[in-house]
Scaffold this active site. Structure first.
Site, PDB file in Angstrom:
ATOM      1  NE  ARG A  15      -2.137  -1.697   3.531  1.00 47.12           N
ATOM      2  CZ  ARG A  15      -2.627  -1.856   4.760  1.00 47.12           C
ATOM      3  NH1 ARG A  15      -3.831  -1.374   5.049  1.00 47.12           N
ATOM      4  NH2 ARG A  15      -1.928  -2.482   5.688  1.00 47.12           N
ATOM      5  CE  LYS A  75       0.348  -2.065   9.496  1.00 45.95           C
ATOM      6  NZ  LYS A  75      -0.884  -2.286  10.301  1.00 45.95           N
ATOM      7  CE1 TYR A  94      -5.941   2.676  10.163  1.00 48.93           C
ATOM      8  CE2 TYR A  94      -4.774   2.189   8.118  1.00 48.93           C
ATOM      9  CZ  TYR A  94      -5.959   2.418   8.804  1.00 48.93           C
ATOM     10  OH  TYR A  94      -7.152   2.392   8.130  1.00 48.93           O
ATOM     11  CG  HIS A  96      -2.572  -0.526  15.029  1.00 47.70           C
ATOM     12  ND1 HIS A  96      -3.918  -0.568  15.292  1.00 47.70           N
ATOM     13  CD2 HIS A  96      -2.451  -0.478  13.672  1.00 47.70           C
ATOM     14  CE1 HIS A  96      -4.598  -0.554  14.148  1.00 47.70           C
ATOM     15  NE2 HIS A  96      -3.731  -0.494  13.160  1.00 47.70           N
ATOM     16  CD  GLU A 118      -4.235   3.413  15.310  1.00 49.95           C
ATOM     17  OE1 GLU A 118      -3.354   3.357  16.185  1.00 49.95           O
ATOM     18  OE2 GLU A 118      -4.007   3.779  14.137  1.00 49.95           O
ATOM     19  CG  ASP A 270      -2.991  -4.364  12.913  1.00 51.41           C
ATOM     20  OD1 ASP A 270      -1.778  -4.570  12.772  1.00 51.41           O
ATOM     21  OD2 ASP A 270      -3.771  -4.280  11.949  1.00 51.41           O
TER      22      ASP A 270
END
Length: 372
Positions: A15, A75, A94, A96, A118, A270
């Site tokens: 991605r 990510k 993101y 996490h 998120e 995640d």
């Protein structure tokens, strides 16, 4: 503002943070965008596509991190990337953080301002930047689970939808949110017998109203988790507490009573996973076996369908990216309390209470951190 878009470096992650269309919008708003060479090539987005949209191309990630005011990724930054972040730089991706103390420490030490997709919220209480990838992951979880049920993958040799004269598989979905409902829809579409467990009666009522007797809805507690998980062929872990580590709903003792060759797919990995036996895997080696139960715990599932995921994610993130670039992060966060919820780290301080609680760290509110 100079916006930097580096190539993703997590294992088998193709991605990219911005599509050419997103770049074109940013440039139209008066910003500069620099994209790493061949960053989107694996999903058919060429350097020429980005140049045509108004971007500049950089040969290395180092060039981008050194010059950009805002880094837009997909990510969480890997250790090498964390070292390139600097004080005052804005990171939008993101994160996490709750199950990842090392990343948290590295981001705090960098002095950057990190906004996590998120934990951005919406007026209706949703998670608009997590939802697109939750939809993808929910649908993929059934594809992955059906594949893992095959004998060659260590499964029990059950076809998810069965055939005339042979019963369909029993699929149990833990959690009735975005991941859970997309998993349930896919499983029902393939002909499986599907049960969703959730501890919100309101949500169970909504699902019952949508799908009627085709979908079994069960209130989640210790007894029902024990009953339904141990009799399932495929269990999907779709539990989410925004920002926080996922609760360990399924214990190791449950596995001993599950069928040999049954499968669990932990979409919550995640955030640390909702199965006690889960550990993060990659698309390169996606599964492992514990007590005869196949575990699929890929931490970046949507990366497996990177083109679909990239465009779906950009549809959601672009308005926020433009707001941050147009106004600067301080004004953008002041104007939008839902975007403010996405602030996890600012100038060496942790600004998300759930992450702080799970990691045992000090916490300061996002508003206070920015004011300071």
């Amino acid at each position: 503002m100079l916006i930097g878009v580096p190539a993703e470096i997590k294992t088998l992650e193709s991605r990219i943070g911005m599509t050419p269309g997103a770049v074109r919008e940013a440039v139209a708003n008066g910003h500069e965008v620099v994209v790493q060479k061949d960053g989107g090539l694996k999903i058919g987005l060429t350097n020429e596509d980005y140049i045509g949209a108004g971007a500049k191309i950089a040969d290395t990630a180092e060039e981008i991190f050194a010059s950009a005011e805002m880094i837009v990724k997909v990510k969480e930054p890997q250790p090498h990337e964390c070292k390139m972040l600097r004080e005052g730089q804005l990171l939008f991706t993101y994160l996490h953080l709750a199950p990842d103390p090392e990343q948290t420490k590295a981001l705090l030490e960098s002095g950057c301002t990190a906004i996590a997709y998120e934990t951005v919220t919406s007026p209706r209480g949703g998670l608009p930047l997590l939802a697109p990838m939750s939809e993808v992951a929910g649908r993929m979880s059934i594809q992955a689970g059906a594949h893992c049920l095959e004998m060659r993958q260590g499964g029990e040799g059950v076809l998810l939808g069965g055939v005339p004269g042979v019963p369909a598989a029993q699929v149990v979905v833990l959690g009735g949110g975005v991941v859970g409902i997309n998993a349930a829809r896919m499983a029902m579409g393939m002909g499986a017998n599907v049960t969703v467990l959730d501890n919100s009666l309101g949500r169970l009522g909504e699902l019952d109203g949508l799908y009627g007797p085709q979908l079994k809805t069960i209130y989640s507690n210790t007894d029902t988790v024990d009953e339904y998980v141990t009799n399932a062929d495929l269990v999907i872990g779709a539990v989410l507490i925004p920002g926080a580590a996922a609760p360990k709903l399924v214990k190791r003792e449950h596995l001993a009573r599950m069928k040999n060759g049954s499968v669990v797919v932990d979409v919550a990995i995640d955030q640390g996973g909702c199965f006690e036996t889960s550990k993060a895997t990659t698309h390169l080696e996606p599964t492992f076996n514990v007590d005869g139960v196949v575990h699929y715990c890929v931490a970046n599932m949507p990366g497996g369908v990177a083109r679909t995921s990239t465009f779906a994610l950009n549809n959601a993130t672009l308005p926020f990216t433009i707001a941050l670039a147009n106004k600067g992060y301080k004004q953008a966060l002041a104007d939008d309390p839902y975007l403010l919820e996405g602030l996890n780290i600012h100038a060496g301080r942790l600004t998300n209470s759930a992450v702080a609680r799970d990691l045992g760290r000090d916490f300061i509110s996002a508003t206070a951190a920015i004011a300071a």
